[in-house]
Design an enzyme around this catalytic site. Structure first.
Site, PDB file in Angstrom:
ATOM      1  N   ARG A  36       0.819  -1.217   0.000  1.00 48.57           N
ATOM      2  CA  ARG A  36       0.000   0.000   0.000  1.00 48.57           C
ATOM      3  C   ARG A  36       0.852   1.266   0.000  1.00 48.57           C
ATOM      4  O   ARG A  36       0.456   2.271  -0.592  1.00 48.57           O
ATOM      5  CB  ARG A  36      -0.929  -0.004   1.207  1.00 48.57           C
ATOM      6  CG  ARG A  36      -2.056  -0.995   1.011  1.00 48.57           C
ATOM      7  CD  ARG A  36      -2.935  -1.068   2.216  1.00 48.57           C
ATOM      8  NE  ARG A  36      -4.145  -1.804   1.910  1.00 48.57           N
ATOM      9  CZ  ARG A  36      -4.944  -2.325   2.821  1.00 48.57           C
ATOM     10  NH1 ARG A  36      -4.666  -2.185   4.097  1.00 48.57           N
ATOM     11  NH2 ARG A  36      -6.016  -2.971   2.467  1.00 48.57           N
ATOM     12  N   LYS A 217     -19.293 -16.839   2.345  1.00 44.19           N
ATOM     13  CA  LYS A 217     -20.742 -16.722   2.535  1.00 44.19           C
ATOM     14  C   LYS A 217     -21.521 -16.249   1.319  1.00 44.19           C
ATOM     15  O   LYS A 217     -21.133 -15.278   0.661  1.00 44.19           O
ATOM     16  CB  LYS A 217     -21.014 -15.724   3.660  1.00 44.19           C
ATOM     17  CG  LYS A 217     -20.636 -16.263   5.016  1.00 44.19           C
ATOM     18  CD  LYS A 217     -21.006 -15.239   6.057  1.00 44.19           C
ATOM     19  CE  LYS A 217     -20.869 -15.802   7.451  1.00 44.19           C
ATOM     20  NZ  LYS A 217     -21.095 -14.761   8.447  1.00 44.19           N
ATOM     21  N   GLY A 397     -13.297  -4.162   0.211  1.00 45.29           N
ATOM     22  CA  GLY A 397     -14.678  -3.718   0.445  1.00 45.29           C
ATOM     23  C   GLY A 397     -15.107  -2.640  -0.534  1.00 45.29           C
ATOM     24  O   GLY A 397     -16.226  -2.660  -1.054  1.00 45.29           O
TER      25      GLY A 397
HETATM   26  P1  AMP Z   1     -14.669 -13.657   1.902  1.00 46.51           P
HETATM   27  O1  AMP Z   1     -14.111 -12.704   2.929  1.00 46.51           O
HETATM   28  O2  AMP Z   1     -16.157 -13.704   1.877  1.00 46.51           O
HETATM   29  O3  AMP Z   1     -14.045 -13.469   0.535  1.00 46.51           O
HETATM   30  O4  AMP Z   1     -14.269 -15.094   2.409  1.00 46.51           O
HETATM   31  C1  AMP Z   1     -12.955 -15.475   2.603  1.00 46.51           C
HETATM   32  C2  AMP Z   1     -12.941 -16.675   3.492  1.00 46.51           C
HETATM   33  O5  AMP Z   1     -13.617 -17.754   2.872  1.00 46.51           O
HETATM   34  C3  AMP Z   1     -11.545 -17.168   3.774  1.00 46.51           C
HETATM   35  O6  AMP Z   1     -11.288 -16.978   5.132  1.00 46.51           O
HETATM   36  C4  AMP Z   1     -11.629 -18.658   3.419  1.00 46.51           C
HETATM   37  O7  AMP Z   1     -10.997 -19.480   4.356  1.00 46.51           O
HETATM   38  C5  AMP Z   1     -13.106 -18.933   3.422  1.00 46.51           C
HETATM   39  N1  AMP Z   1     -13.444 -20.133   2.656  1.00 46.51           N
HETATM   40  C6  AMP Z   1     -13.235 -20.363   1.361  1.00 46.51           C
HETATM   41  N2  AMP Z   1     -13.641 -21.619   1.037  1.00 46.51           N
HETATM   42  C7  AMP Z   1     -14.108 -22.192   2.174  1.00 46.51           C
HETATM   43  C8  AMP Z   1     -14.662 -23.464   2.489  1.00 46.51           C
HETATM   44  N3  AMP Z   1     -14.787 -24.393   1.570  1.00 46.51           N
HETATM   45  N4  AMP Z   1     -15.033 -23.674   3.764  1.00 46.51           N
HETATM   46  C9  AMP Z   1     -14.899 -22.727   4.695  1.00 46.51           C
HETATM   47  N5  AMP Z   1     -14.393 -21.510   4.455  1.00 46.51           N
HETATM   48  C10 AMP Z   1     -14.000 -21.235   3.202  1.00 46.51           C
END
Ligand code: AMP
Length: 416
Positions: A36, A217, A397
């Protein structure tokens, strides 16, 4: 009126520049990733080269008041080294008048962490017994915020916002301060680059366009997934969110991540994709584990038939091969979110492979590849591919909100 950094006359002027120097520090207060800081250097250099001086403001971490470990003094040496100009420090961003007055053209003054003051974010701090008390405290902070902004603005002749990572926040330094510079406000190169890259993907891409959306999620990514249906031909969906789709389709997902309340929404989304002619590629075979750890037992199964007690952790090679074919036939690719539990080395293979494929699509097919979001960016950086994709977004974000079509306060304040 919005100005532009390339045409603005900085000679003899002091520019106050909002940057994102929110870099990770280890226990010894050493910077572990200076991406950054490096990103903001071209903007700072430009002002200095054109005969101006820079006053730099940033936040670091999430302090709840003055906190030694969140002091920007820890990063001054690195800034000076990269900037190649004298860097001074004001240890109170609201009491820097003398240092600002003494600042010579060609120099840089870094102000202490803006978030040492609650007025930067405009939110009261501490615990409140009642909602009324909280409301009253908020009113006080909001009132004080006016003086806070005015003070910062008083230091300079012009304002540059180069902090894309906080552009989705309506904070004092990212949005409010711009009003003091109606004819002398502009974006820095980081902001310009980010906006241009995302606009290109959304508005003027070469087709086929493919988005890869991963992460944990459905609930946090569903808006962006649906929004992207208007821009893409193909959508690859991976990571933890896929199990909600699979369960909704009648699959057995074992102990995998699932948001039961999002299942109907997931099915509706698949229907919308079909109506819009977007092809969806959900992960099929996955690596499952009997424990959420690096030394768990693993096997490869269909994510419609995950045995009891096992959890989907990463995309399997056959899924990656299916995605690779789609990606190697794409001219524009947008990637946000890991396709597996990237933090655990044993389950980072899928995410790393995506990084590799994107680098290949860029080099071999001239595809325009845009990567955004903490984990995806970490994957391309760790794999040494940051220079081998077309654009790496610094704001997770902010990028998501921009892709969702929201007007970001930090962008609107400059353009209005
Ligand atoms: P996000 O912040 O929504 O992009 O999510 C990122 C998170 O998703 C990371 O911490 C990953 O470990 C988690 N993640 C990705 N695939 C899986 C999975 N199959 N099971 C659980 N967590 C996951």
């Amino acid at each position: 009126m919005q100005q532009f950094i390339d045409t603005y006359d900085f000679a003899g002027k002091k520019a106050i520049v909002r940057v994102d120097f929110n870099v990770p520090l280890n226990a010894d207060m050493q910077i572990t990733d200076d991406t950054r800081i490096r990103a903001a250097i071209p903007t700072l250099k430009k002002v200095i080269e054109k005969g101006g001086a820079v006053i730099v403001m940033s936040h670091l971490g999430r302090p709840k008041g003055v906190t030694e470990k969140f002091s920007l003094k820890h990063i001054l040496g690195r800034v000076e080294e990269l900037l190649g100009a004298p860097v001074k420090f004001a240890d109170d961003c609201q009491a820097a008048d003398e240092q600002v007055a003494a600042l010579k053209m060609g120099e840089c003054l870094v102000l202490e962490n803006l978030r040492f003051y609650a007025e930067e974010e405009g939110k009261p701090r501490g615990e409140f017994a009642t909602e009324e008390e909280k409301k009253a405290a908020k009113a006080v902070v909001k009132e004080n915020q006016k003086e806070f902004v005015k003070k910062l603005a008083s230091y300079a002749d012009c304002y540059i916002n180069d902090a894309f990572g906080t552009a989705h926040r309506a904070h004092a330094s990212t949005a409010l301060i711009a009003d003091y510079f109606p004819n002398d406000k502009m974006f820095g190169y980081v902001m310009e680059g980010e906006i241009k890259a995302i606009d290109h993907v959304l508005k003027t891409p070469e087709h086929p366009v493919t988005a890869i959306v991963g992460g944990a999620k459905v609930s946090s990514k569903i808006t962006i997934i649906e929004k992207l249906f208007d821009a893409v031909d193909n959508m690859i969906i991976g990571g933890g969110m896929v199990y909600t789709f699979r369960k909704a389709q009648g699959g057995q997902i074992g102990r995998s991540l699932c948001e039961d309340d999002q299942m109907q929404l997931a099915l509706d989304t698949l229907k919308k994709a079909e109506e819009k002619g977007v092809k969806i590629y959900l992960s099929k075979e996955v690596v499952v584990a009997d424990d959420f750890s690096n030394d768990a037992n693993t096997k490869i199964v269909s994510n419609m038939e995950i045995p009891e007690g096992w959890e989907g952790m990463d995309a399997a090679p056959s899924t990656l091969a299916m995605w690779e074919e789609v990606l190697m036939n794409s001219k524009t690719i947008l990637w946000n979110g890991p396709v597996g539990v990237f933090e655990i080395p044993a389950f980072a293979k899928g995410t790393n492979r995506i990084a590799e494929i994107l680098a290949k699509a860029t080099a071999e097919n001239g595809a325009f590849t845009l990567v955004g979001g903490g984990d995806s960016v970490a994957a391309v950086t760790q794999m040494g591919f940051a220079d081998k994709v077309s654009y790496v977004s610094t704001g997770g974000g902010a990028m998501l909100e921009y892709l969702e079509g929201k007007e970001l306060p930090g962008i609107a304040a400059i353009r209005k």
